[in-house]
Design a protein around this motif. Structure first.
Motif, PDB file in Angstrom:
ATOM      1  N   TYR B  85       0.842  -1.191   0.000  1.00  0.00           N
ATOM      2  CA  TYR B  85       0.000   0.000   0.000  1.00  0.00           C
ATOM      3  C   TYR B  85       0.884   1.250   0.000  1.00  0.00           C
ATOM      4  CZ  TYR B  85      -3.952  -3.039   0.912  1.00  0.00           C
ATOM      5  OH  TYR B  85      -4.913  -4.016   0.798  1.00  0.00           O
ATOM      6  N   TYR B  86       0.544   2.192  -0.874  1.00  0.00           N
ATOM      7  CA  TYR B  86       1.316   3.426  -1.010  1.00  0.00           C
ATOM      8  C   TYR B  86       0.420   4.639  -0.772  1.00  0.00           C
ATOM      9  CZ  TYR B  86       4.785   0.540  -3.450  1.00  0.00           C
ATOM     10  OH  TYR B  86       5.709  -0.421  -3.782  1.00  0.00           O
ATOM     11  N   CYS B  87       0.921   5.586   0.013  1.00  0.00           N
ATOM     12  CA  CYS B  87       0.237   6.865   0.111  1.00  0.00           C
ATOM     13  C   CYS B  87       0.882   7.837  -0.869  1.00  0.00           C
ATOM     14  CB  CYS B  87       0.284   7.427   1.527  1.00  0.00           C
ATOM     15  SG  CYS B  87       1.946   7.664   2.225  1.00  0.00           S
ATOM     16  N   GLN B  88       0.168   8.901  -1.210  1.00  0.00           N
ATOM     17  CA  GLN B  88       0.657   9.840  -2.216  1.00  0.00           C
ATOM     18  C   GLN B  88       0.048  11.217  -1.979  1.00  0.00           C
ATOM     19  OE1 GLN B  88      -1.361  10.044  -5.960  1.00  0.00           O
ATOM     20  NE2 GLN B  88      -0.562  12.104  -5.672  1.00  0.00           N
ATOM     21  N   VAL B  89       0.844  12.249  -2.183  1.00  0.00           N
ATOM     22  CA  VAL B  89       0.360  13.628  -2.098  1.00  0.00           C
ATOM     23  C   VAL B  89       0.946  14.415  -3.261  1.00  0.00           C
ATOM     24  CG1 VAL B  89       0.200  13.580   0.424  1.00  0.00           C
ATOM     25  CG2 VAL B  89       2.281  14.478  -0.666  1.00  0.00           C
ATOM     26  N   TRP B  90       0.450  15.635  -3.404  1.00  0.00           N
ATOM     27  CA  TRP B  90       0.996  16.598  -4.361  1.00  0.00           C
ATOM     28  C   TRP B  90       1.700  17.681  -3.546  1.00  0.00           C
ATOM     29  CZ3 TRP B  90       1.804  17.505  -9.414  1.00  0.00           C
ATOM     30  CH2 TRP B  90       2.065  18.816  -9.804  1.00  0.00           C
ATOM     31  N   ASP B  91       2.948  17.975  -3.891  1.00  0.00           N
ATOM     32  CA  ASP B  91       3.674  18.999  -3.154  1.00  0.00           C
ATOM     33  C   ASP B  91       4.674  19.690  -4.056  1.00  0.00           C
ATOM     34  OD1 ASP B  91       6.450  19.522  -1.424  1.00  0.00           O
ATOM     35  OD2 ASP B  91       4.635  20.153  -0.370  1.00  0.00           O
TER      36      ASP B  91
END
Lengths: 122, 106
Positions: B85-91
């Motif tokens: 499982y991978y989390c992801q954001v925009w930054d």
């Protein structure tokens, strides 16, 4: 049914070039941003590049900036990644992903292709 | 550059609740997305914008995000939930992924 089919991967020598393609179907291609994401063998996901619906906004990971170029042809429902000056560390499975939105500034990939393998080795 | 920290592995007993965390500086101010990846398969979006489920994703999957930690919760864990499982954001004009968490269902 949304389908994303990548092609163009293969074995290439360091310093050479390769062009990846992604053929999209099952959705209105020019309504959505698109991305390339890669995964080195046994490693995690790494974003490579993204492009907005009309090519007006484009972004790259620092690791590929200046070497890779993303583009799209909405008339052909296709996404591309031109990869120049390839390095051993570019070896990975390259995924094409559809964004949930028209702008690429979220990076939410709601559909992914099965990937195309790029191996950079002499 | 922005960093997301995930535990390398999480174990859960069959039928119990698994919680996978994703740490980042003030991550609560960002939209967090979660992906499931089974061996040999492409990633699948399971949660977007902190707590929204795409169509076809079971209600057993839920998400929350506050402060410096986002959490993916899998209720009534099944053998088929075993995956990375991978989390992801925009930054800062870039997509950032966490390092991934391997979920084992015992």
């Amino acid at each position: 049914e949304v389908q994303l089919v990548e092609s163009g991967g293969g074995l290439v020598q360091p310093g050479r070039s390769l062009r990846l393609s992604c053929a999209a179907s099952g959705f209105t291609f020019d309504d959505y941003a698109m991305h390339w994401v890669r995964q080195a063998p046994g490693k995690g996901l790494e974003w490579v590049s993204g492009i907005s619906w009309n090519s007006g906004s484009i972004g790259y990971a620092d690791s590929v900036k200046g070497r890779f170029t993303i583009s799209r042809d909405n008339a052909k429902n296709s996404l591309y990644l031109q990869m120049n000056s390839l390095r051993a560390e570019d070896t990975a499975l390259y995924y094409c992903a559809k964004d949930l939105y028209s702008g690429y500034d979220s990076g939410v990939g709601d559909y992914w292709g099965q990937g195309t393998l790029v191996t950079v080795s002499s | 550059s922005y960093e997301l920290t995930q535990p390398l592995s999480v174990s859960v007993a069959l039928g119990q609740t698994a919680r996978i965390t994703c740490g980042g500086n003030n991550i609560g101010s960002k939209n967090v997305h979660w992906y499931q990846q089974k061996p040999g398969q492409a990633p699948v979006l399971v949660i977007y914008r902190d707590s929204n489920r795409p169509s076809g994703i079971p209600e057993r999957f839920s998400g929350s995000n506050s402060g410096n930690t986002a959490t993916l919760t899998i209720s009534r864990a099944q053998a088929g939930d075993e995956a990375d499982y991978y989390c992801q954001v925009w930054d800062s004009s870039s997509v950032v992924f966490g390092g991934g968490t391997k979920l084992t269902v015992l």
